[in-house]
Design a protein around this motif. Sequence first.
Motif, PDB file in Angstrom:
ATOM      1  N   ALA A   1      41.811  57.044  75.332  1.00 51.11           N
ATOM      2  CA  ALA A   1      40.759  56.366  74.569  1.00 51.11           C
ATOM      3  C   ALA A   1      40.745  56.861  73.127  1.00 51.11           C
ATOM      4  N   ALA A   2      40.868  58.175  72.951  1.00 51.39           N
ATOM      5  CA  ALA A   2      40.843  58.746  71.600  1.00 51.39           C
ATOM      6  C   ALA A   2      42.035  58.245  70.790  1.00 51.39           C
ATOM      7  N   LYS A   3      43.189  58.214  71.434  1.00 52.11           N
ATOM      8  CA  LYS A   3      44.395  57.762  70.727  1.00 52.11           C
ATOM      9  C   LYS A   3      44.253  56.300  70.311  1.00 52.11           C
ATOM     10  N   GLY A   4      43.720  55.482  71.231  1.00 51.31           N
ATOM     11  CA  GLY A   4      43.511  54.072  70.908  1.00 51.31           C
ATOM     12  C   GLY A   4      42.583  53.903  69.726  1.00 51.31           C
ATOM     13  N   PHE A   5      41.496  54.664  69.748  1.00 51.06           N
ATOM     14  CA  PHE A   5      40.519  54.569  68.660  1.00 51.06           C
ATOM     15  C   PHE A   5      41.137  55.033  67.338  1.00 51.06           C
ATOM     16  N   VAL A   6      41.814  56.173  67.376  1.00 50.15           N
ATOM     17  CA  VAL A   6      42.391  56.737  66.152  1.00 50.15           C
ATOM     18  C   VAL A   6      43.475  55.803  65.600  1.00 50.15           C
ATOM     19  N   ASP A   7      44.319  55.284  66.485  1.00 53.42           N
ATOM     20  CA  ASP A   7      45.384  54.391  66.027  1.00 53.42           C
ATOM     21  C   ASP A   7      44.799  53.122  65.409  1.00 53.42           C
ATOM     22  N   GLY A   8      43.754  52.567  66.054  1.00 49.85           N
ATOM     23  CA  GLY A   8      43.111  51.363  65.524  1.00 49.85           C
ATOM     24  C   GLY A   8      42.483  51.618  64.164  1.00 49.85           C
ATOM     25  N   ALA A   9      41.827  52.760  64.029  1.00 53.93           N
ATOM     26  CA  ALA A   9      41.198  53.107  62.757  1.00 53.93           C
ATOM     27  C   ALA A   9      42.247  53.363  61.681  1.00 53.93           C
ATOM     28  N   ALA A  10      43.342  54.020  62.088  1.00 53.97           N
ATOM     29  CA  ALA A  10      44.414  54.312  61.124  1.00 53.97           C
ATOM     30  C   ALA A  10      45.034  53.015  60.611  1.00 53.97           C
ATOM     31  N   ALA A  11      45.201  52.047  61.518  1.00 56.06           N
ATOM     32  CA  ALA A  11      45.748  50.745  61.099  1.00 56.06           C
ATOM     33  C   ALA A  11      44.795  50.081  60.110  1.00 56.06           C
ATOM     34  N   ALA A  12      43.491  50.161  60.376  1.00 59.73           N
ATOM     35  CA  ALA A  12      42.505  49.552  59.485  1.00 59.73           C
ATOM     36  C   ALA A  12      42.489  50.244  58.123  1.00 59.73           C
ATOM     37  N   ARG A  13      42.832  51.522  58.098  1.00 59.71           N
ATOM     38  CA  ARG A  13      42.834  52.272  56.838  1.00 59.71           C
ATOM     39  C   ARG A  13      44.184  52.191  56.150  1.00 59.71           C
ATOM     40  N   GLY A  14      45.187  51.635  56.843  1.00 56.05           N
ATOM     41  CA  GLY A  14      46.513  51.500  56.242  1.00 56.05           C
ATOM     42  C   GLY A  14      47.325  52.777  56.281  1.00 56.05           C
TER      43      GLY A  14
ATOM     44  N   LEU B   1      28.118  63.776  64.046  1.00 57.51           N
ATOM     45  CA  LEU B   1      26.992  62.864  63.817  1.00 57.51           C
ATOM     46  C   LEU B   1      26.276  63.198  62.511  1.00 57.51           C
ATOM     47  N   GLU B   2      26.143  64.487  62.224  1.00 58.25           N
ATOM     48  CA  GLU B   2      25.493  64.899  60.974  1.00 58.25           C
ATOM     49  C   GLU B   2      26.338  64.481  59.768  1.00 58.25           C
ATOM     50  N   TRP B   3      27.641  64.631  59.878  1.00 53.50           N
ATOM     51  CA  TRP B   3      28.541  64.163  58.810  1.00 53.50           C
ATOM     52  C   TRP B   3      28.315  62.672  58.536  1.00 53.50           C
ATOM     53  N   ALA B   4      28.284  61.887  59.611  1.00 50.11           N
ATOM     54  CA  ALA B   4      28.150  60.439  59.458  1.00 50.11           C
ATOM     55  C   ALA B   4      26.796  60.069  58.871  1.00 50.11           C
ATOM     56  N   ALA B   5      25.763  60.860  59.193  1.00 50.77           N
ATOM     57  CA  ALA B   5      24.430  60.570  58.673  1.00 50.77           C
ATOM     58  C   ALA B   5      24.273  61.048  57.232  1.00 50.77           C
ATOM     59  N   LEU B   6      24.878  62.203  56.928  1.00 48.53           N
ATOM     60  CA  LEU B   6      24.677  62.835  55.619  1.00 48.53           C
ATOM     61  C   LEU B   6      25.643  62.281  54.561  1.00 48.53           C
ATOM     62  N   TYR B   7      26.871  62.033  54.964  1.00 52.84           N
ATOM     63  CA  TYR B   7      27.892  61.576  54.009  1.00 52.84           C
ATOM     64  C   TYR B   7      28.588  60.310  54.518  1.00 52.84           C
ATOM     65  N   PRO B   8      27.842  59.213  54.705  1.00 53.89           N
ATOM     66  CA  PRO B   8      28.457  58.025  55.312  1.00 53.89           C
ATOM     67  C   PRO B   8      29.655  57.492  54.520  1.00 53.89           C
ATOM     68  N   GLN B   9      29.627  57.671  53.197  1.00 53.94           N
ATOM     69  CA  GLN B   9      30.725  57.149  52.373  1.00 53.94           C
ATOM     70  C   GLN B   9      31.998  57.979  52.542  1.00 53.94           C
ATOM     71  N   ARG B  10      31.856  59.166  53.088  1.00 52.65           N
ATOM     72  CA  ARG B  10      33.005  60.079  53.129  1.00 52.65           C
ATOM     73  C   ARG B  10      33.612  60.186  54.518  1.00 52.65           C
ATOM     74  N   VAL B  11      33.136  59.361  55.443  1.00 50.54           N
ATOM     75  CA  VAL B  11      33.660  59.390  56.819  1.00 50.54           C
ATOM     76  C   VAL B  11      34.112  57.983  57.206  1.00 50.54           C
ATOM     77  N   PHE B  12      35.411  57.792  57.350  1.00 48.57           N
ATOM     78  CA  PHE B  12      35.924  56.472  57.739  1.00 48.57           C
ATOM     79  C   PHE B  12      35.730  56.244  59.236  1.00 48.57           C
ATOM     80  N   ALA B  13      36.022  57.268  60.014  1.00 51.26           N
ATOM     81  CA  ALA B  13      35.878  57.155  61.476  1.00 51.26           C
ATOM     82  C   ALA B  13      35.267  58.432  62.019  1.00 51.26           C
ATOM     83  N   ALA B  14      34.440  58.297  63.046  1.00 48.96           N
ATOM     84  CA  ALA B  14      33.741  59.451  63.603  1.00 48.96           C
ATOM     85  C   ALA B  14      33.851  59.430  65.118  1.00 48.96           C
TER      86      ALA B  14
END
Lengths: 226, 396
Positions: free
Chosen positions: B380-393, B175-188
Motif C-alpha cells: 500500500a505504501a509503495k502504491g501511494f508513494v509511486d502514485g504521488a511521485a508520478a504526480a510530482r514528476g 499530521l502536525e507537519w501537514a497542519a503546520l506547513y501544508p505548502q511544504r508537504v506534497f504527500a503525507a
Amino acid sequence: MTAHLPPPNPPPPHLPPPLGPADTAARPRKDHLLLAGMVAPGARVLDVGCGDGSLLALLRDRNGVDGRGIEIARDNVAACLAKGLSVIQGDADTDLADYPDDAFDYVVLSQTIQATRHPREVLEHMLRIGNRAIVSFPNFGHWRVRVDIGLRGRMPVNETMPYTWFDTPNIHFCTIRDFVGLCELVGARMEKAWALDGRGEPVRLPLPWWAWNLLGEQGVFLLSRT
Amino acid sequence: MTAAAPIPDSTLAREARSQADEPQSLVMRFSGDEPLMMDCGTALAPWQLAYQTYGTLDAQRSNAVLVCHALTGDQHAANVHPVTGKPGWWSSFVGPGRPIDTERFFVICANVIGGCMGSTGPASTNPATGAPWGLDFPLVTIRDMVRAQAMLVEKLGIDDLFCVVGGSMGGMQVLEWAALYPQRVFAAMPIAASARHSAQNIAFHEVGRQAVMADPDWRGGRYLEEGARPRKGLAVARMGAHVTYLSESALHRKFGRRLQERDAPTFSFDADFQIESYLRYQGITFVERFDANSYLYVTRAMDYFDVADAHGGKLADAFRGTRTRFCVMSFTSDWLFPTEESRAVVRALNAAGASVSFVEIESDKGHDAFLLDEPDMFAAAKGFVDGAAAARGIPG
C-alpha cells in the motif's frame, strides 16, 4: 402513481476516444466506458464501491478526473493504492455521512447498490454529496431472471449475478422499474437513463419502459437533485 | 538506610551517553541567533539536531522524504546503529528498492528535539551551566519537534518535502507537519497514529513516568551529574509500555504459558515464564541505550498532542484547503492507536476535501506492526508513494 422512464437516450455524448495501442491489454469494461462518457472532463468524482479502481483509473486517464473512492475490501483498496488512486477503506452504508454537501460533481455507484444495507439512504447521501449521481445496477427484471425464477424456479446465477443465493453479497436486488420508483421517492431527477444489453451496449431501440425492464441486463441512471 | 553505590555504566551505556552531545551521525547546529521558538514559550538557543540522510537530492530538490521516528526511535532509520550494532529501526521500509526507495528519494531522518541521540534534549549539556540540562530543559511538544525539523530541512536548502512519513509518534509528527506547513508537504503518510493522544495512552505514559521517578537513582532528575542511573525505573516503564505495543494474540502465539529454560515453576518470583524473561530483557536493553529524562520528555510531548487544539477543537479545520495527498494506515490488532483513531483523521480530511487514502492492514502484531515486515503495508505504501511521485514528476 405510475413509474415511467424517460425516453431512451442516444449513445452518450462524449464517449472517450478509441483505445490507444498501449492500453489494449487491459481493455476497459463497456459499462465503465459508458459511465466515463457521462462525466465531464476535470470533474470531481467519488466512486462508491470502487472495487479495484479500474473505473477511477479510466476516469483519471481519459477524463482528467480528480477521483476518490470508497471500497470495503482491503485487497481492493491495496490494488487502488497501487494504481495511485485516493481510496478509503470503508463502507457505503456508514461512511458517506462523513462527506460534506456538494463535495463532488459526480458520485458514482457502479454495480454496488444491490449490496448496500440501506439503498435509499445511500442514494440520498449521494445526491447530497454530489451535484449528480450515477447509478448502475444489474436488472432483476431481465427476462432471463424471470425465466430462472418463473419457469425454472431457481434464483439466477449468471455473469452479471455470479453468486449463489447463500453466498451472495447482493441483498437488495431491484428491477429497473423498482429503481425508478426509488428515484421518485427520494426526489431524484432522472437526467438520463440507459438499459444495457448482455454485451454492455445501450439498448438503442425506442422501446417502452416495460421492454427495457425485460431486455436490459443492467440499468444506468444519471440523476440530480430536483 | 544509605543508598547503594551507583552501579558503574556499561560500555554500551557510556557509548549511548556520549551520543547526546557528539553523535555518530550528521549534526545541524543552530547558533544563538537561530532560536527554536517552543510552545512553552522558551526560545531555545543554541541547539542542534542529529540526523542521517540516505540517497541523493535531485537537481530540482523535489525528491526529499522526511522520516519521523517514534517514541524511542532515533535518526538511524536505515543504517546500522552505532551504539547497538543492530540494523536501522525502519530498514525494512527505507532503503534501496524499499517502499521509501533510497535509490529514488533523498531521505532525511532526524532525532527529535528532546531526544537523547544527539539532538538537544535533557541529556545534552546546558551551555549555561556546563552540566546536563536534566529537568531544566523546557517541555517539548510534537509541534516543537516539527518546527525543529522544518528548520533543519530549510538549512538543507529544501523548500518543500515530497513526502513526510512516520509511525506512532512519527505519524503524529506527520499530521502536525501537514497542519503546520501544508505548502511544504506534497504527500503525507501517518501510520498507526492519531490526531490526539487518548486518555488511555496518557495513562500508560504516566505509569511509565512514575516508575522512572520512583526509582531513587533518578535523583530528582539529576542522576547524570550524580553518577547514577534510574535503571530499574526506566526498565519497568519500558516493560509496561512494551506490552502495549503488542497484542494478546501475538503474545500468546510467541510465548503462550511456556516456561523459560525450566520444566516446572520454581515457586518463586524468578522469571519462570518466557514472557517475563522477554520483558525483562526488553527493559534491560532499553536502559542501556535510552536516557530516562528523555523518556519523560518525549512521552509528555505525545500526551500534549492534539492537532485540533489550535483549530478550535475542529480537526477538519486543521487541514482546510490542504493540497497534500494523504495515505493513512492502521492495523487491525493495534489497540494503542486503534483504527478508530485513524478513521477520525480520515473523516476530518474528507470533511476538509483533502485527497486521502486509508487502509486498515490485517495483522495480529499489534501497534509494533508498523516496524515489522508487513507485506500489505509495504504494498500500500509503495502504491501511494509511486502514485504521488508520478504526480510530482519524479522519475521512477
